[in-house]
Design a protein around this motif. Sequence first.
Motif, PDB file in Angstrom:
ATOM      1  N   ILE A   3       0.859  -1.176   0.000  1.00  0.00           N
ATOM      2  CA  ILE A   3       0.000   0.000   0.000  1.00  0.00           C
ATOM      3  C   ILE A   3       0.893   1.223   0.000  1.00  0.00           C
ATOM      4  CG2 ILE A   3      -1.746   1.271   1.301  1.00  0.00           C
ATOM      5  CD1 ILE A   3      -2.544  -1.438   2.545  1.00  0.00           C
ATOM      6  N   GLU A   6       2.579   3.000   3.270  1.00  0.00           N
ATOM      7  CA  GLU A   6       2.372   2.131   4.417  1.00  0.00           C
ATOM      8  C   GLU A   6       3.600   2.111   5.316  1.00  0.00           C
ATOM      9  OE1 GLU A   6       1.701  -1.938   3.298  1.00  0.00           O
ATOM     10  OE2 GLU A   6       3.773  -2.245   2.744  1.00  0.00           O
ATOM     11  N   ARG A  73     -11.615  -6.525  10.851  1.00  0.00           N
ATOM     12  CA  ARG A  73     -12.173  -6.732   9.514  1.00  0.00           C
ATOM     13  C   ARG A  73     -12.036  -8.177   9.056  1.00  0.00           C
ATOM     14  NH1 ARG A  73     -11.252  -1.823   5.417  1.00  0.00           N
ATOM     15  NH2 ARG A  73     -12.676  -0.395   6.443  1.00  0.00           N
ATOM     16  N   MET A  84      -8.867  -2.036  11.845  1.00  0.00           N
ATOM     17  CA  MET A  84      -8.754  -0.588  11.782  1.00  0.00           C
ATOM     18  C   MET A  84      -8.427  -0.133  13.198  1.00  0.00           C
ATOM     19  SD  MET A  84      -9.148   1.679   9.454  1.00  0.00           S
ATOM     20  CE  MET A  84     -10.166   0.793   8.320  1.00  0.00           C
ATOM     21  N   SER A  86      -7.820   3.180  15.793  1.00  0.00           N
ATOM     22  CA  SER A  86      -8.087   4.611  15.933  1.00  0.00           C
ATOM     23  C   SER A  86      -8.082   4.987  17.412  1.00  0.00           C
ATOM     24  CB  SER A  86      -9.436   4.975  15.304  1.00  0.00           C
ATOM     25  OG  SER A  86     -10.472   4.220  15.870  1.00  0.00           O
ATOM     26  N   GLU A 106      -8.200   6.959  11.040  1.00  0.00           N
ATOM     27  CA  GLU A 106      -8.202   5.498  11.023  1.00  0.00           C
ATOM     28  C   GLU A 106      -6.992   4.981  10.251  1.00  0.00           C
ATOM     29  OE1 GLU A 106     -12.824   4.244  11.009  1.00  0.00           O
ATOM     30  OE2 GLU A 106     -12.092   5.119   9.126  1.00  0.00           O
ATOM     31  N   ILE A 107      -6.367   3.945  10.818  1.00  0.00           N
ATOM     32  CA  ILE A 107      -5.232   3.300  10.164  1.00  0.00           C
ATOM     33  C   ILE A 107      -5.595   1.824   9.975  1.00  0.00           C
ATOM     34  CG2 ILE A 107      -2.786   2.748  10.325  1.00  0.00           C
ATOM     35  CD1 ILE A 107      -2.483   5.509  11.207  1.00  0.00           C
ATOM     36  N   LEU A 108      -5.538   1.374   8.740  1.00  0.00           N
ATOM     37  CA  LEU A 108      -5.819  -0.017   8.441  1.00  0.00           C
ATOM     38  C   LEU A 108      -4.542  -0.823   8.618  1.00  0.00           C
ATOM     39  CD1 LEU A 108      -7.839  -2.153   7.447  1.00  0.00           C
ATOM     40  CD2 LEU A 108      -7.102  -1.600   5.108  1.00  0.00           C
ATOM     41  N   PRO A 128      -2.962   4.836   6.516  1.00  0.00           N
ATOM     42  CA  PRO A 128      -4.206   5.562   6.787  1.00  0.00           C
ATOM     43  C   PRO A 128      -5.288   5.201   5.771  1.00  0.00           C
ATOM     44  CG  PRO A 128      -2.337   7.077   6.592  1.00  0.00           C
ATOM     45  CD  PRO A 128      -1.860   5.724   6.181  1.00  0.00           C
ATOM     46  N   LEU A 129      -6.514   5.169   6.250  1.00  0.00           N
ATOM     47  CA  LEU A 129      -7.653   4.911   5.383  1.00  0.00           C
ATOM     48  C   LEU A 129      -8.268   6.255   4.977  1.00  0.00           C
ATOM     49  CD1 LEU A 129      -9.340   2.563   4.222  1.00  0.00           C
ATOM     50  CD2 LEU A 129     -10.919   2.945   6.103  1.00  0.00           C
ATOM     51  N   SER A 130      -8.319   6.513   3.701  1.00  0.00           N
ATOM     52  CA  SER A 130      -8.908   7.747   3.146  1.00  0.00           C
ATOM     53  C   SER A 130      -8.370   9.014   3.819  1.00  0.00           C
ATOM     54  CB  SER A 130     -10.436   7.714   3.258  1.00  0.00           C
ATOM     55  OG  SER A 130     -10.957   6.575   2.647  1.00  0.00           O
TER      56      SER A 130
END
Length: 164
Positions: A3, A6, A73, A84, A86, A106-108, A128-130
């Motif tokens: 990613i 990442e 998830r 995730m 946070s 949020e961090i995946l 990070p997510l989005s």
Amino acid sequence: MTIQNELLITRTFDASRELVYKAFTEPEHLINWWGPKGFTMNVTKLDLRPGGVFHYSQRSPEGHEMWGKFTYREIVEPEKLVFMISFSDEEGNTVRAPFSPTWPLEILNTLTLTENEGKTTITMRGAPLSPTEDELNTFKAAHDMVQKGFSGTFDQLDDYLAKV
């Protein structure tokens, strides 16, 4: 799969994969090692299933309390956890990090565990997510700090695994 932006952390422990997995997924283990050195850990909830939440608080030696949560998830026992992570409030609502207004909300994370000759290697990938551009820049700038923080946390896990 890599990613973009990442953070990658790898560490090998002198313990079976089953024990390391339990250390990451059972409250009676987590309270002994998760978090910064010197902090006390309290597990409010740990619901280990996709969509489930691990909600916890950490208290510094000076009495400052921080809350966090994992939202799971994917779970493949004992080889993989996708969650995730946070910061949260006491009720479990996602909140901004107390140390930065631009830390990603949020961090995946994907945690994989592989065993070889009785030793377990964990590989943790997080991104990070989005994120906004500011959040992404903050995350990238903090890679070294986060690596050092996890190094200390994983030192505690190493010590704990040697005792159990």
